[in-house]
Motif scaffolding. Structure first.
Motif, PDB file in Angstrom:
ATOM      1  N   ALA A  24       0.828  -1.205   0.000  1.00 47.48           N
ATOM      2  CA  ALA A  24       0.000   0.000   0.000  1.00 47.48           C
ATOM      3  C   ALA A  24       0.865   1.259   0.000  1.00 47.48           C
ATOM      4  O   ALA A  24       0.547   2.248  -0.670  1.00 47.48           O
ATOM      5  CB  ALA A  24      -0.927  -0.002   1.216  1.00 47.48           C
ATOM      6  N   TYR A  87     -11.467   7.307   3.537  1.00 51.80           N
ATOM      7  CA  TYR A  87     -10.230   7.728   2.882  1.00 51.80           C
ATOM      8  C   TYR A  87      -9.894   6.877   1.664  1.00 51.80           C
ATOM      9  O   TYR A  87      -9.461   7.390   0.632  1.00 51.80           O
ATOM     10  CB  TYR A  87      -9.078   7.706   3.886  1.00 51.80           C
ATOM     11  N   GLN A  88     -10.085   5.574   1.768  1.00 53.17           N
ATOM     12  CA  GLN A  88      -9.707   4.717   0.648  1.00 53.17           C
ATOM     13  C   GLN A  88     -10.602   4.977  -0.559  1.00 53.17           C
ATOM     14  O   GLN A  88     -10.119   5.166  -1.677  1.00 53.17           O
ATOM     15  CB  GLN A  88      -9.775   3.244   1.053  1.00 53.17           C
ATOM     16  N   PHE A 137      -2.836   8.193   4.990  1.00 51.02           N
ATOM     17  CA  PHE A 137      -2.383   6.808   4.933  1.00 51.02           C
ATOM     18  C   PHE A 137      -0.890   6.686   5.210  1.00 51.02           C
ATOM     19  O   PHE A 137      -0.426   5.684   5.752  1.00 51.02           O
ATOM     20  CB  PHE A 137      -2.690   6.195   3.563  1.00 51.02           C
ATOM     21  N   PHE A 221      -5.623   0.802  -5.928  1.00 48.41           N
ATOM     22  CA  PHE A 221      -5.943   1.376  -4.629  1.00 48.41           C
ATOM     23  C   PHE A 221      -7.239   0.792  -4.081  1.00 48.41           C
ATOM     24  O   PHE A 221      -7.371   0.560  -2.874  1.00 48.41           O
ATOM     25  CB  PHE A 221      -6.059   2.900  -4.743  1.00 48.41           C
ATOM     26  N   LEU A 226      -5.963  -1.735   3.203  1.00 49.34           N
ATOM     27  CA  LEU A 226      -5.408  -0.589   3.909  1.00 49.34           C
ATOM     28  C   LEU A 226      -5.983  -0.503   5.316  1.00 49.34           C
ATOM     29  O   LEU A 226      -7.155  -0.844   5.537  1.00 49.34           O
ATOM     30  CB  LEU A 226      -5.724   0.706   3.156  1.00 49.34           C
ATOM     31  N   ARG A 228      -7.668   1.215   8.506  1.00 51.67           N
ATOM     32  CA  ARG A 228      -8.686   2.262   8.598  1.00 51.67           C
ATOM     33  C   ARG A 228      -8.077   3.495   9.239  1.00 51.67           C
ATOM     34  O   ARG A 228      -7.258   3.417  10.145  1.00 51.67           O
ATOM     35  CB  ARG A 228      -9.882   1.782   9.414  1.00 51.67           C
TER      36      ARG A 228
END
Length: 433
Positions: A24, A87-88, A137, A221, A226, A228
């Motif tokens: 990531a 966010y992702q 991130f 992505f 990823l 949190r």
């Protein structure tokens, strides 16, 4: 262009394994590289479009006006969108919007300057959402003790993107010698139309490739595992922390400094190709000048490492003051000198720019406490200076000439010098302005 977010916290349950975090981090680092590259490509497209559509300098600077204007219009909606979808998903949305903006360059090449400007705005809107979503991130993709090193790494790749962009654009877009306005006017109407169509088409292939790359990153992505990211905004205010961030004078002055710094940096980059093409400066073709623009942005990359070492021993205010004083001196040399002296002086300003953004940002947020998040948003909104200052310099260039117009960014650095001196004094006194 850097964009700083408040420090997030990662939810420990369901934390992604180290291998997944490494993958990531690679993807996020590529994102930093991509938006640096896309931003600096404007410096190549501005002279290309100016020549193609026989624009004035003011008209050509509408590119930066539309591009950096997106920061002012989209930053707050982007924050609200990310709070809603996460966010992702926010990063994926930003990538897809940016890809759409790149794809719009294909029809823009056939439909004129106005559609190009719209494409720039869409592209920048996607980048704005992407920056707001992706930055948090970086701090959670690994141990907290190494968060600063990860931020340094990703920002270095952002600077690498701004360095590579002009050189790549010079090869792909400016490979053919551009005709001057008089040369173009001398051609028959049919040949003028053919020339414009050919030059406009030079943009289509590179930006379609960029659209594909951004779409691919969106897929990667979306599929990446990823951690949190959440922000704890529910804490009660501590004593003395009532009110808002606007009550801190050093933040307000810092926002003005960010506005002028981004404006000055972007404005110089926007005019470099045309400046280096002046007969009494270097007489370079657009394609050759684009390679030197990479040195301007590359100076910021090198200067970050120098600044990191210097600021371990020198206060941020003093470092900022010396850097801005150096930038003023170099710009003045570029304005009043000629030939290689003027050329290398203006290129060396990039080295002075290197530490300005993060230094101003950190100084402006100093001592804000629970208002740090709001202060960060105010500073990010100030990036709109990249839209306004180049537009002002364009007007001065049309009225007084290209070389004298560089006094506009020199004036910007003058305020940054004031801010650095003022902060250094307050720092010694232990007072928050």
């Amino acid at each position: 262009m850097e964009h700083t977010a408040s420090r997030p916290t990662a939810a420990q349950p369901g934390q992604a394994p180290m291998q997944s975090q490494t993958g990531a981090l690679v993807i996020v680092t590529i994102l930093f590289f991509m938006w640096g590259l896309l931003t600096s490509l404007n410096d190549v497209l501005i002279p290309h479009l100016k020549s193609l559509y026989t624009l004035s300098y003011t008209q050509a600077m509408l590119v930066q006006f539309c591009f950096f204007g997106a920061y002012a219009l989209v930053s707050l909606p982007a924050g609200a969108l990310i709070r809603r979808i996460g966010y992702q998903r926010g990063a994926v949305t930003g990538l897809l919007i940016a890809a759409s903006g790149c794809a719009l360059f294909y029809p823009a090449a056939q439909n004129g300057y106005a559609l190009f400007l719209f494409a720039f705005f869409v592209l920048a809107s996607g980048i704005t959402i992407l920056q707001v979503a992706a930055n948090p991130f970086v701090t959670v993709l690994g141990p907290a003790r190494t968060a600063s090193s990860r931020l340094t790494l990703t920002q270095a790749f952002n600077a690498l993107g701004t360095t590579v962009g002009p050189a790549l654009g010079g090869v792909l877009i400016l490979s053919a010698a551009a005709l001057g306005a008089d040369q173009l006017a001398a051609l028959p109407a049919a040949e003028q139309a053919a020339y414009r169509a050919r030059e406009a088409a030079a943009v289509q292939g590179p930006y379609l490739a960029l659209a594909g790359a951004l779409a691919l990153l969106a897929v990667l992505f979306a599929l990446a595992r990823l951690p949190r990211v959440s922000h704890d905004d529910g804490s009660a205010p501590a004593a003395g922390e009532q009110g808002s961030a606007w009550q801190y004078r050093h933040l307000v002055l810092g926002a003005v400094a960010i506005f002028l710094y981004v404006g000055g940096e972007v404005s110089i980059g926007s005019f470099l190709v045309n400046f280096l093409g002046e007969a009494h400066i270097a007489g370079l073709s657009h394609a050759d000048a684009a390679q030197y623009v990479s040195l301007y942005w590359g100076g910021a990359l090198v200067g970050r490492f120098i600044g990191f070492a210097v600021m371990r021993h020198v206060s941020p205010g003093k470092t900022l003051a010396v850097s801005s004083l150096g930038a003023i001196a170099l710009v003045l040399v570029a304005v009043f000198a000629e030939g290689s002296v003027a050329m290398w002086a203006i290129l060396a300003v990039g080295l002075c720019n290197s530490i300005m953004f993060p230094t101003i940002f950190s100084m402006a947020l100093h001592g804000l406490g629970r208002h740090t998040g709001q202060g960060s948003g105010i500073l990010c909104m100030a990036i709109v200076g990249g839209a306004i200052v180049p537009f002002i310099q364009g007007g001065v260039a049309d009225a007084a000439g290209l070389q004298p117009s560089f006094l506009v960014p020199a004036a910007c650095y003058l305020f940054i010098l004031f801010y650095g001196v003022k902060y250094a004094t307050l720092h010694r006194q232990g007072v928050a302005a």
